[in-house]
Write an enzyme that holds these catalytic residues in place. Sequence first.
Site, PDB file in Angstrom:
ATOM      1  N   ILE A  73       1.317  -0.834  29.878  1.00 24.54           N
ATOM      2  CA  ILE A  73       1.857  -1.511  31.060  1.00 24.54           C
ATOM      3  C   ILE A  73       1.688  -3.018  30.943  1.00 24.54           C
ATOM      4  O   ILE A  73       2.608  -3.787  31.226  1.00 24.54           O
ATOM      5  CB  ILE A  73       1.173  -0.983  32.335  1.00 24.54           C
ATOM      6  CG1 ILE A  73       1.495   0.500  32.552  1.00 24.54           C
ATOM      7  CG2 ILE A  73       1.621  -1.798  33.550  1.00 24.54           C
ATOM      8  CD1 ILE A  73       0.708   1.138  33.681  1.00 24.54           C
ATOM      9  N   TYR A  79     -12.453   6.366  38.636  1.00 31.84           N
ATOM     10  CA  TYR A  79     -11.209   5.610  38.546  1.00 31.84           C
ATOM     11  C   TYR A  79     -10.563   5.440  39.921  1.00 31.84           C
ATOM     12  O   TYR A  79     -10.192   4.326  40.311  1.00 31.84           O
ATOM     13  CB  TYR A  79     -10.244   6.317  37.597  1.00 31.84           C
ATOM     14  CG  TYR A  79      -8.886   5.670  37.471  1.00 31.84           C
ATOM     15  CD1 TYR A  79      -8.722   4.502  36.742  1.00 31.84           C
ATOM     16  CD2 TYR A  79      -7.760   6.233  38.076  1.00 31.84           C
ATOM     17  CE1 TYR A  79      -7.465   3.908  36.617  1.00 31.84           C
ATOM     18  CE2 TYR A  79      -6.513   5.649  37.959  1.00 31.84           C
ATOM     19  CZ  TYR A  79      -6.374   4.486  37.228  1.00 31.84           C
ATOM     20  OH  TYR A  79      -5.132   3.899  37.116  1.00 31.84           O
ATOM     21  N   LYS A  92     -10.009   1.976  42.091  1.00 32.17           N
ATOM     22  CA  LYS A  92      -8.699   1.504  42.543  1.00 32.17           C
ATOM     23  C   LYS A  92      -8.700   1.290  44.055  1.00 32.17           C
ATOM     24  O   LYS A  92      -8.052   0.371  44.571  1.00 32.17           O
ATOM     25  CB  LYS A  92      -7.602   2.484  42.135  1.00 32.17           C
ATOM     26  CG  LYS A  92      -7.326   2.509  40.639  1.00 32.17           C
ATOM     27  CD  LYS A  92      -6.908   1.151  40.096  1.00 32.17           C
ATOM     28  CE  LYS A  92      -6.511   1.209  38.636  1.00 32.17           C
ATOM     29  NZ  LYS A  92      -6.153  -0.116  38.090  1.00 32.17           N
TER      30      LYS A  92
END
Length: 248
Positions: free
Chosen positions: A19, A154, A158
Amino acid sequence: MAGRLAGKVAVVTGGSSGIGQEIARRLAVDGADIAVADVLPADDTRELVTSTGRRFFSDKVDISDEEAIQGFAGRVRGELGAVDILVNNAAVVLLSDVDHVTYDEWRRTFAVNVDGAFLTSKAFLPALKESGAGRIINISSSSYWTPPPVAVSYVSAKGALNGLTSVLATNLAAHTITVNGVAPSLVRTAVTVATMSEEFFAQVEQIQDIRRVQMPADVAGVVAFLASDDAAFVTGQIIAADGGATRR
């Protein structure tokens, strides 16, 4: 023809592949010079960026190390000038549920995904204030709203990044700096292909309104918009660029 980011300088963390690499390429196509901070070599990204005619600088940096990222910020200024756009993309993904994740894994996830975004934003804040139209764009994840059971550190990180996005937008508005997040679904990259089964990719497709696998370009296009003057009145938002998964 000059792009809508002509004359701008953008920093992309974790820009050596996936990305981040596509974000760097897209911002260069739109006219920005690019700096990449990554723990891995960014030779492929360099080739993609310089092929557009834009300048490129990269360095090996652990963004969770305050001294290292401060040094990187100084080197970027020396090579490319003051930074206008910061994309906090670098991330650590550890797949463990709460029974199996270790505290060291938990801390490492937060150190890169949250502390790294904070430290990098602090390091480039003087330049972003100088810009007069600074942009901070944090790459979040739609898994915050649709959490898989095996990504406790994770998803939690976030969520914290979303909170950081919100408060920075409030803190920095007086300096005409916008702060937003982009939350993709499961994106097909070399890393996700190596760690996820094709069956899992297919399962994710089925919870999206747009029934195809998400690609890095789907994220980079949203980032390019948020980096531009077209998004001058957008701040404090987490844009779910996830094919409609989180609204189902």
